[in-house]
Motif scaffolding. Structure first.
Motif, PDB file in Angstrom:
ATOM      1  N   LYS A 240       0.704  -1.271   0.146  1.00 12.43           N
ATOM      2  CA  LYS A 240       0.159   0.104   0.327  1.00 12.43           C
ATOM      3  C   LYS A 240       1.205   1.504  -0.060  1.00 12.43           C
ATOM      4  CE  LYS A 240      -3.607   2.372   2.594  1.00 12.43           C
ATOM      5  NZ  LYS A 240      -3.979   2.451   4.161  1.00 12.43           N
ATOM      6  N   VAL A 241       0.532   2.560  -1.297  1.00 11.14           N
ATOM      7  CA  VAL A 241       1.144   3.247  -0.822  1.00 11.14           C
ATOM      8  C   VAL A 241       0.667   4.717  -0.933  1.00 11.14           C
ATOM      9  CG1 VAL A 241       3.838   3.984  -2.384  1.00 11.14           C
ATOM     10  CG2 VAL A 241       2.748   1.546  -2.381  1.00 11.14           C
ATOM     11  N   VAL A 242       1.393   5.319  -0.530  1.00  6.10           N
ATOM     12  CA  VAL A 242       0.443   6.952  -0.344  1.00  6.10           C
ATOM     13  C   VAL A 242       1.776   7.810  -0.958  1.00  6.10           C
ATOM     14  CG1 VAL A 242      -0.302   8.819   0.820  1.00  6.10           C
ATOM     15  CG2 VAL A 242      -1.387   6.214   1.687  1.00  6.10           C
ATOM     16  N   VAL A 243       1.458   8.673  -1.625  1.00  8.75           N
ATOM     17  CA  VAL A 243       2.158   9.377  -2.275  1.00  8.75           C
ATOM     18  C   VAL A 243       1.614  10.855  -1.914  1.00  8.75           C
ATOM     19  CG1 VAL A 243       3.238  10.300  -4.797  1.00  8.75           C
ATOM     20  CG2 VAL A 243       2.614   7.712  -4.285  1.00  8.75           C
ATOM     21  N   GLU A 244       2.455  12.155  -1.793  1.00  8.51           N
ATOM     22  CA  GLU A 244       2.516  12.959  -1.259  1.00  8.51           C
ATOM     23  C   GLU A 244       3.103  14.089  -1.991  1.00  8.51           C
ATOM     24  OE1 GLU A 244       3.408  15.120   2.301  1.00  8.51           O
ATOM     25  OE2 GLU A 244       1.329  14.382   2.549  1.00  8.51           O
ATOM     26  N   GLY A 245       2.538  15.050  -3.139  1.00  6.61           N
ATOM     27  CA  GLY A 245       3.369  15.753  -4.478  1.00  6.61           C
ATOM     28  C   GLY A 245       4.372  14.882  -5.124  1.00  6.61           C
ATOM     29  N   GLN A 246       5.647  14.864  -4.753  1.00  5.90           N
ATOM     30  CA  GLN A 246       6.165  13.826  -6.182  1.00  5.90           C
ATOM     31  C   GLN A 246       7.406  13.071  -4.878  1.00  5.90           C
ATOM     32  OE1 GLN A 246       7.008  14.573  -9.022  1.00  5.90           O
ATOM     33  NE2 GLN A 246       5.395  16.083  -8.513  1.00  5.90           N
ATOM     34  N   LYS A 247       7.108  12.489  -3.600  1.00  3.43           N
ATOM     35  CA  LYS A 247       7.708  11.357  -2.923  1.00  3.43           C
ATOM     36  C   LYS A 247       6.987  10.585  -2.677  1.00  3.43           C
ATOM     37  CE  LYS A 247      10.530  15.096  -1.446  1.00  3.43           C
ATOM     38  NZ  LYS A 247      12.314  15.184  -0.595  1.00  3.43           N
ATOM     39  N   ILE A 248       7.357   9.732  -1.406  1.00  2.00           N
ATOM     40  CA  ILE A 248       6.383   8.485  -0.743  1.00  2.00           C
ATOM     41  C   ILE A 248       6.236   8.873   0.632  1.00  2.00           C
ATOM     42  CG2 ILE A 248       6.187   6.169  -0.249  1.00  2.00           C
ATOM     43  CD1 ILE A 248       6.426   6.780  -3.277  1.00  2.00           C
ATOM     44  N   LYS A 249       5.223   9.065   0.722  1.00  2.00           N
ATOM     45  CA  LYS A 249       4.390   8.865   2.137  1.00  2.00           C
ATOM     46  C   LYS A 249       4.364   7.901   2.977  1.00  2.00           C
ATOM     47  CE  LYS A 249       1.280  11.894   4.780  1.00  2.00           C
ATOM     48  NZ  LYS A 249       1.912  12.716   5.747  1.00  2.00           N
ATOM     49  N   ILE A 250       3.733   7.022   2.642  1.00  2.00           N
ATOM     50  CA  ILE A 250       3.717   5.564   3.802  1.00  2.00           C
ATOM     51  C   ILE A 250       4.071   4.604   2.152  1.00  2.00           C
ATOM     52  CG2 ILE A 250       2.184   4.577   4.534  1.00  2.00           C
ATOM     53  CD1 ILE A 250       0.435   6.429   5.215  1.00  2.00           C
ATOM     54  N   TRP A 251       4.785   3.526   2.560  1.00  2.00           N
ATOM     55  CA  TRP A 251       5.039   2.601   2.443  1.00  2.00           C
ATOM     56  C   TRP A 251       4.588   1.082   3.176  1.00  2.00           C
ATOM     57  CZ3 TRP A 251       6.631   1.538  -2.394  1.00  2.00           C
ATOM     58  CH2 TRP A 251       7.092   0.093  -2.583  1.00  2.00           C
ATOM     59  N   GLN A 252       3.977   0.579   2.768  1.00  2.53           N
ATOM     60  CA  GLN A 252       3.005  -0.162   3.345  1.00  2.53           C
ATOM     61  C   GLN A 252       3.441  -2.496   3.437  1.00  2.53           C
ATOM     62  OE1 GLN A 252      -1.033   0.261   5.354  1.00  2.53           O
ATOM     63  NE2 GLN A 252      -0.914  -1.686   6.663  1.00  2.53           N
ATOM     64  N   VAL A 253       4.012  -2.384   3.632  1.00  5.82           N
ATOM     65  CA  VAL A 253       4.228  -3.602   2.954  1.00  5.82           C
ATOM     66  C   VAL A 253       3.152  -4.877   3.851  1.00  5.82           C
ATOM     67  CG1 VAL A 253       5.620  -6.171   2.936  1.00  5.82           C
ATOM     68  CG2 VAL A 253       6.861  -3.224   2.909  1.00  5.82           C
TER      69      VAL A 253
END
Length: 123
Positions: free
Chosen positions: A97-110
């Protein structure tokens, strides 16, 4: 655009490009492992390197990409071998599960069954 950012982050992981990985994380980045443990950006600066030390051939393969307005899910496979030893190789289905904010990764859940990884380390 979000998919491109996620694919760039996965490419940086697959290349073990730590400077790019760190640059692509937001300041309030959160890594959540398969057990629900959460680490911040500062902890993950060394966390990624430690993982790459354990699994020098770690690879994420994206098979499916799904997204809504809040987050994306990538489905695929993760593989590697403990300390690069062929007899300690593993490959597992996984999801992120990936949350992107702007041009960056905010959350990386495996999400994965890490038993094969742990077993490889204890063979």
């Amino acid at each position: 655009m979000r998919r491109v950012i996620i694919e760039q982050f996965v490419a940086a992981i697959n290349q073990q490009n730590l400077p790019t990985i760190i640059q692509m994380m937001t300041e309030d980045f959160r890594f959540i492992d398969t057990y629900g443990n959460c680490e911040d950006k500062e902890a993950m600066k060394s966390g990624w390197q430690g993982y790459f030390d354990w699994f020098p051939d770690y690879l994420i393969e994206i098979e499916e990409y799904l997204a809504n307005d809040q987050f994306a899910m990538i489905l695929g496979r993760a593989s590697g071998s403990y300390l690069g030893m062929p007899d300690k190789r593993w490959e597992i289905p996984a999801a992120w599960k990936v949350v992107v904010e702007g041009q960056k990764i905010k959350i990386w859940q495996v999400f994965c069954d890490s038993k094969k990884q742990l077993d490889a380390m204890n063979k």
